[in-house]
Design an enzyme around this catalytic site. Sequence first.
Site, PDB file in Angstrom:
ATOM      1  N   ALA A 101       0.858  -1.195   0.000  1.00  0.00           N
ATOM      2  CA  ALA A 101       0.000   0.000   0.000  1.00  0.00           C
ATOM      3  C   ALA A 101       0.889   1.238   0.000  1.00  0.00           C
ATOM      4  CB  ALA A 101      -0.931  -0.022   1.209  1.00  0.00           C
ATOM      5  N   ILE A 156       2.052   3.027  -5.633  1.00  0.00           N
ATOM      6  CA  ILE A 156       1.112   2.449  -6.602  1.00  0.00           C
ATOM      7  C   ILE A 156      -0.082   1.838  -5.865  1.00  0.00           C
ATOM      8  CG2 ILE A 156       0.800   0.685  -8.387  1.00  0.00           C
ATOM      9  CD1 ILE A 156       3.680   1.018  -9.155  1.00  0.00           C
ATOM     10  N   GLY A 157       0.191   1.203  -4.719  1.00  0.00           N
ATOM     11  CA  GLY A 157      -0.872   0.518  -3.976  1.00  0.00           C
ATOM     12  C   GLY A 157      -2.005   1.469  -3.592  1.00  0.00           C
ATOM     13  N   ASN A 195       3.728  12.909   0.099  1.00  0.00           N
ATOM     14  CA  ASN A 195       3.616  13.706  -1.130  1.00  0.00           C
ATOM     15  C   ASN A 195       2.980  12.934  -2.272  1.00  0.00           C
ATOM     16  OD1 ASN A 195       5.641  11.940  -1.772  1.00  0.00           O
ATOM     17  ND2 ASN A 195       7.072  13.486  -2.542  1.00  0.00           N
ATOM     18  N   ILE A 213       4.038 -10.319   3.330  1.00  0.00           N
ATOM     19  CA  ILE A 213       3.416 -11.365   2.519  1.00  0.00           C
ATOM     20  C   ILE A 213       4.217 -12.673   2.626  1.00  0.00           C
ATOM     21  CG2 ILE A 213       4.598 -10.802   0.326  1.00  0.00           C
ATOM     22  CD1 ILE A 213       0.886 -11.772   0.739  1.00  0.00           C
ATOM     23  N   CYS A 267      10.562 -15.992 -15.377  1.00  0.00           N
ATOM     24  CA  CYS A 267      10.892 -16.733 -16.604  1.00  0.00           C
ATOM     25  C   CYS A 267      12.194 -16.249 -17.257  1.00  0.00           C
ATOM     26  CB  CYS A 267       9.762 -16.602 -17.614  1.00  0.00           C
ATOM     27  SG  CYS A 267       8.585 -17.956 -17.534  1.00  0.00           S
ATOM     28  N   CYS A 310      35.263  -7.628   1.022  1.00  0.00           N
ATOM     29  CA  CYS A 310      36.678  -7.389   1.347  1.00  0.00           C
ATOM     30  C   CYS A 310      37.408  -6.696   0.191  1.00  0.00           C
ATOM     31  CB  CYS A 310      37.373  -8.670   1.795  1.00  0.00           C
ATOM     32  SG  CYS A 310      37.124 -10.042   0.699  1.00  0.00           S
TER      33      CYS A 310
END
Length: 573
Positions: free
Chosen positions: A28, A31-32, A61, A99, A164, A176
């Site tokens: 969320a 885009i969510g 924003n 998830i 895929c 290192c």
Amino acid sequence: MGKNTVPCVLNNDLKTQIMKAKILVVGAGGIGCEILKNLSLSGFQDIEIIDLDTIDVSNLNRQFLFRKEHVGKSKAVVARESILTFNSTINVKAYHDSIFNPEYGVNFFKQFSLILNALDNRAARNHVNRMCLAADIPLIESGTAGYSGQVELIKKGVTQCYECQPKSQQRSFPGCTIRNTPSEPVHCIVWAKHLFNQLFGEEDPDQEVSPDTEDPELKKDGTFTETESGNVKRTSTRQWAQEIKYDPEKLFNKFFQDDIKYLLSMENLWKTRKPPVPISWEKSIKQVDGSSDKEIANSVDMQIWSLSKCSQVFADTVSILKEELGTIAGNIIPAIATANALIAGLVVLYAFRVLQDEFQKCPAIYLRQKSVYSRVILATDNDLQKANPNCYVCSSKPLVNVFVNVNNMTVNEFENEILKNTLNMVAPDVILDGKGVVVISSEAGETEVNNNKKLSELGIIDGSILKADDFLQSYELTININHYEAKEKDDPLFKFIANPAELKAKQDGVENGTAVKMDDDSKKESSNENEDDDDNDLVFVDNDFPQASSSKRRKLNPSVEDDDLILLEELVD
Ligand SMILES: Nc1ncnc2c1ncn2[C@@H]1O[C@H](COP(=O)(O)OP(=O)(O)OP(=O)(O)O)[C@@H](O)[C@H]1O
Ligand SMILES: [Zn+2]
């Protein structure tokens, strides 16, 4: 259909599908939030939201479901409350959780008509991809990076899956090499990037920049002795910088003088390399290098800076950044609200099509910045992308060839670096095929005794076959083990190949049947430090999605005569 919605533009069949559909939105964020707003205003009645994060002030924003008073609260919970204000009749459930949590197994996924991903990292995307394949539920995958974005349908047996095509990894280097023996310009850039994060960005103990006493080269023969300057401990750089109040001179002397002296005391490192030269602040700032401060070809953009100028810029930069510590954004490319809104709009338009079983009308779609070369900002593939028959995730018998030093790699490293970090399993069980040896068990403590054993100690040798099974993902993978010995210090610890044709080509080139030659591409695929892409939208569109198909390339490089923006009617028809 619920009130406050605009259902009149949708046909009756679609309206019925929308009323019946149960949708899961994973993430969320930028885009969510847009997807959730679109879903609720389109009349969806049954929505579940999962997000592990809380609201940060920097989200406000563009994540318009959140307000100042929500900072610190669960994104999923607040997103739920906000969309209920658009349409109070919706049945919305929020999970403040990852998830990856085993509670969200295949049966959880199976209850949905459709899953919409709105994530920001590859690991979670891979996982949802597998869960959707296992549950046979369509997934709409999406992402943005600045002005670019992409929407793609993933449906078992119809399209390719998210895994895929091998993704190009950000090239990574052993810690290192970066800390002790940088030898290429890119090593220095990585060091500087790590230093920036340690001082001003997100602190990460794996990105420490001080000398590395765990360097395997040091152990070759004897030990190194500490010099008077050997007081450089691998304490947190951030903590130390805070203690000295970001004093530029002290920082400079640590990174370029004390740490370098300490490195010089690690004598083994310099037997075959040119040793570095420590630089002190005092000397560097006084150094006048008449020849190198000159402008090249009168260009203001191309100048060679003297050591004193570099030192001064270092000090000035530290002072400026110290002041702005609280406001430095994590990403260099800012998230653009309009790009998120466009992509989320397309996600929901594709959701309409999927609900009507119109999979063929969902080719991958790409948003990109309008440029002088093209007036197209939205372009689609001509067709759905077919699954890769050698995909080690969605093919009928998933298989990979892993190249690893069976005498050096421990079971623990195999589990974490290869199975989890690279092959993206969550809780694997592994047996040695034909021998019945349980190598790794997902039951806590059951195979702990194996953890520090080398693979060969458990009878895993060149030619062995392992069967790995991830119960959560309903995913079984056959792993052919190939013994491989790294020749150079910078060679990867391991690599894997899923395509048998590629394997054959490599083996043809193998001399005397020993180690397989590593080429640059294969290095990209395998990495022991490849988690860099987490939460990084910057590389998403270019690196995170499958390679552009030839049709995409054509569409993305159209001649100027090409059609302008794809008309939205085309997408909604
Ligand atoms: N494993 C996961 N389970 C659930 N949600 C996740 C998982 N991984 C990432 N997310 C969520 O996906 C969302 C992605 O949104 P977005 O790309 O806008 O990121 P952000 O963290 O909100 O913003 P930014 O990274 O640009 O500051 C985030 O809210 C993040 O918490
Ligand atoms: Zn696949």
